[in-house]
Design a protein around this motif. Sequence first.
Motif, PDB file in Angstrom:
ATOM      1  N   HIS A 149      19.284  13.819  -3.900  1.00 15.29           N
ATOM      2  CA  HIS A 149      19.449  14.938  -2.680  1.00 15.29           C
ATOM      3  C   HIS A 149      18.633  14.627  -1.619  1.00 15.29           C
ATOM      4  N   SER A 150      17.572  13.929  -1.707  1.00 12.58           N
ATOM      5  CA  SER A 150      16.382  13.469  -0.608  1.00 12.58           C
ATOM      6  C   SER A 150      16.923  12.338   0.046  1.00 12.58           C
ATOM      7  N   ASP A 151      17.637  11.715  -0.165  1.00 11.41           N
ATOM      8  CA  ASP A 151      18.103  10.407   0.217  1.00 11.41           C
ATOM      9  C   ASP A 151      18.210  10.426   1.748  1.00 11.41           C
ATOM     10  N   TRP A 152      18.721  11.590   2.367  1.00  8.41           N
ATOM     11  CA  TRP A 152      18.923  11.672   3.760  1.00  8.41           C
ATOM     12  C   TRP A 152      17.712  11.231   4.617  1.00  8.41           C
ATOM     13  N   LYS A 153      16.589  11.524   4.027  1.00  8.50           N
ATOM     14  CA  LYS A 153      15.356  11.300   5.039  1.00  8.50           C
ATOM     15  C   LYS A 153      14.592  10.195   4.386  1.00  8.50           C
ATOM     16  N   ALA A 154      15.338   9.226   3.666  1.00  9.33           N
ATOM     17  CA  ALA A 154      14.334   8.158   3.364  1.00  9.33           C
ATOM     18  C   ALA A 154      14.178   6.856   4.215  1.00  9.33           C
ATOM     19  N   THR A 155      15.273   6.772   5.070  1.00  8.07           N
ATOM     20  CA  THR A 155      15.263   5.751   6.171  1.00  8.07           C
ATOM     21  C   THR A 155      14.820   6.061   7.590  1.00  8.07           C
ATOM     22  N   ARG A 156      14.103   5.127   8.227  1.00  9.87           N
ATOM     23  CA  ARG A 156      13.691   5.442   9.652  1.00  9.87           C
ATOM     24  C   ARG A 156      14.113   4.005  10.211  1.00  9.87           C
ATOM     25  N   PHE A 180       0.669  -1.267  -0.198  1.00  5.79           N
ATOM     26  CA  PHE A 180      -0.031  -0.085   0.106  1.00  5.79           C
ATOM     27  C   PHE A 180       1.084   1.346   0.106  1.00  5.79           C
ATOM     28  N   SER A 181       2.324   1.133  -0.325  1.00  3.65           N
ATOM     29  CA  SER A 181       3.236   2.274  -0.349  1.00  3.65           C
ATOM     30  C   SER A 181       4.363   1.902  -0.882  1.00  3.65           C
ATOM     31  N   ASP A 182       5.110   2.974  -1.183  1.00  2.46           N
ATOM     32  CA  ASP A 182       6.346   2.883  -2.280  1.00  2.46           C
ATOM     33  C   ASP A 182       7.350   2.479  -1.090  1.00  2.46           C
ATOM     34  N   SER A 183       7.429   1.585  -0.023  1.00  3.70           N
ATOM     35  CA  SER A 183       8.394   1.460   0.985  1.00  3.70           C
ATOM     36  C   SER A 183       8.442  -0.070   0.995  1.00  3.70           C
ATOM     37  N   THR A 184       9.740  -0.282   1.817  1.00  9.15           N
ATOM     38  CA  THR A 184      10.125  -1.762   2.208  1.00  9.15           C
ATOM     39  C   THR A 184      10.649  -1.665   3.728  1.00  9.15           C
ATOM     40  N   ALA A 185      10.389  -2.659   4.330  1.00 11.67           N
ATOM     41  CA  ALA A 185      10.882  -2.757   5.869  1.00 11.67           C
ATOM     42  C   ALA A 185      11.802  -3.849   5.845  1.00 11.67           C
ATOM     43  N   VAL A 186      12.959  -4.091   6.895  1.00  7.16           N
ATOM     44  CA  VAL A 186      13.636  -5.261   7.317  1.00  7.16           C
ATOM     45  C   VAL A 186      13.482  -5.154   8.624  1.00  7.16           C
ATOM     46  N   PHE A 187      13.218  -6.324   9.282  1.00  7.09           N
ATOM     47  CA  PHE A 187      13.158  -6.611  10.449  1.00  7.09           C
ATOM     48  C   PHE A 187      14.407  -7.530  10.941  1.00  7.09           C
ATOM     49  N   VAL A 188      14.896  -7.290  12.164  1.00  7.02           N
ATOM     50  CA  VAL A 188      16.075  -8.312  12.566  1.00  7.02           C
ATOM     51  C   VAL A 188      15.711  -8.871  14.060  1.00  7.02           C
ATOM     52  N   GLY A 189      15.676  -9.927  14.524  1.00 12.16           N
ATOM     53  CA  GLY A 189      15.464 -10.148  16.066  1.00 12.16           C
ATOM     54  C   GLY A 189      16.068 -11.427  16.292  1.00 12.16           C
ATOM     55  N   GLN A 190      15.502 -12.004  17.512  1.00  6.53           N
ATOM     56  CA  GLN A 190      15.716 -12.762  18.284  1.00  6.53           C
ATOM     57  C   GLN A 190      14.471 -13.594  19.000  1.00  6.53           C
ATOM     58  N   CYS A 191      14.463 -14.865  19.144  1.00 13.78           N
ATOM     59  CA  CYS A 191      13.314 -15.521  19.681  1.00 13.78           C
ATOM     60  C   CYS A 191      13.872 -16.061  21.271  1.00 13.78           C
ATOM     61  N   PHE A 192      12.907 -15.520  22.042  1.00 10.12           N
ATOM     62  CA  PHE A 192      13.276 -15.949  23.731  1.00 10.12           C
ATOM     63  C   PHE A 192      11.943 -16.656  24.339  1.00 10.12           C
ATOM     64  N   SER A 193      12.367 -17.376  25.341  1.00 13.79           N
ATOM     65  CA  SER A 193      11.107 -18.004  25.984  1.00 13.79           C
ATOM     66  C   SER A 193      10.702 -17.078  27.303  1.00 13.79           C
ATOM     67  N   GLY A 194       9.342 -16.875  27.015  1.00 17.06           N
ATOM     68  CA  GLY A 194       8.840 -15.727  27.989  1.00 17.06           C
ATOM     69  C   GLY A 194       8.800 -16.102  29.436  1.00 17.06           C
ATOM     70  N   ASP A 195       8.552 -15.504  30.379  1.00 19.66           N
ATOM     71  CA  ASP A 195       8.333 -15.785  31.636  1.00 19.66           C
ATOM     72  C   ASP A 195       7.270 -17.103  31.758  1.00 19.66           C
ATOM     73  N   ASN A 196       6.220 -17.051  31.266  1.00 15.41           N
ATOM     74  CA  ASN A 196       5.012 -17.964  31.055  1.00 15.41           C
ATOM     75  C   ASN A 196       5.217 -19.265  30.136  1.00 15.41           C
ATOM     76  N   GLY A 197       6.481 -19.201  29.377  1.00 12.68           N
ATOM     77  CA  GLY A 197       6.732 -20.382  28.672  1.00 12.68           C
ATOM     78  C   GLY A 197       6.410 -20.051  27.052  1.00 12.68           C
ATOM     79  N   ASP A 198       5.761 -19.018  26.870  1.00 16.11           N
ATOM     80  CA  ASP A 198       5.731 -18.675  25.555  1.00 16.11           C
ATOM     81  C   ASP A 198       6.558 -18.085  24.659  1.00 16.11           C
ATOM     82  N   ASP A 199       6.814 -18.499  23.391  1.00 13.99           N
ATOM     83  CA  ASP A 199       7.990 -17.956  22.741  1.00 13.99           C
ATOM     84  C   ASP A 199       7.518 -16.422  22.607  1.00 13.99           C
TER      85      ASP A 199
END
Length: 111
Positions: A104-111, A69-88
């Motif tokens: 010239h506008s490249d500076w504002k393209a990434t959040r 729905f937009s002209d954008s792409t997102a990347v996510f990185v993470g890690q899985c942990f076992s929570g206090d109640n046993g859920d991932d």
Amino acid sequence: QCNLTGWWENELGSRMQVSTVDSEGNFAGEYYTAVSSAQKPIKPSPLVGSQHLDKDGQCTFGFVVNWKFSDSTAVFVGQCFSGDNGDDVLQTSWLLREKVDSLHSDWKATR
């Protein structure tokens, strides 16, 4: 071992579905964001990623979302942990790249 297959929801109400994780750790699915600054209506968007298949179950992973729905792409990185109640629990960080009209506008393209 952390299994990314299934539905996940974050504290803002965004959800993702991971279809399957293959024997190499590759996976695909859809991301349903609950937040957006785009002017168009939000649509489910495909994701593809890869997971480290560690024996201790606290694996790292990453995935890319191609927002439909937009002209954008997102990347996510993470890690899985076992929570206090046993859920991932998935802890992630993300970067969002929005399309801009010029170098010239490249500076504002990434959040």
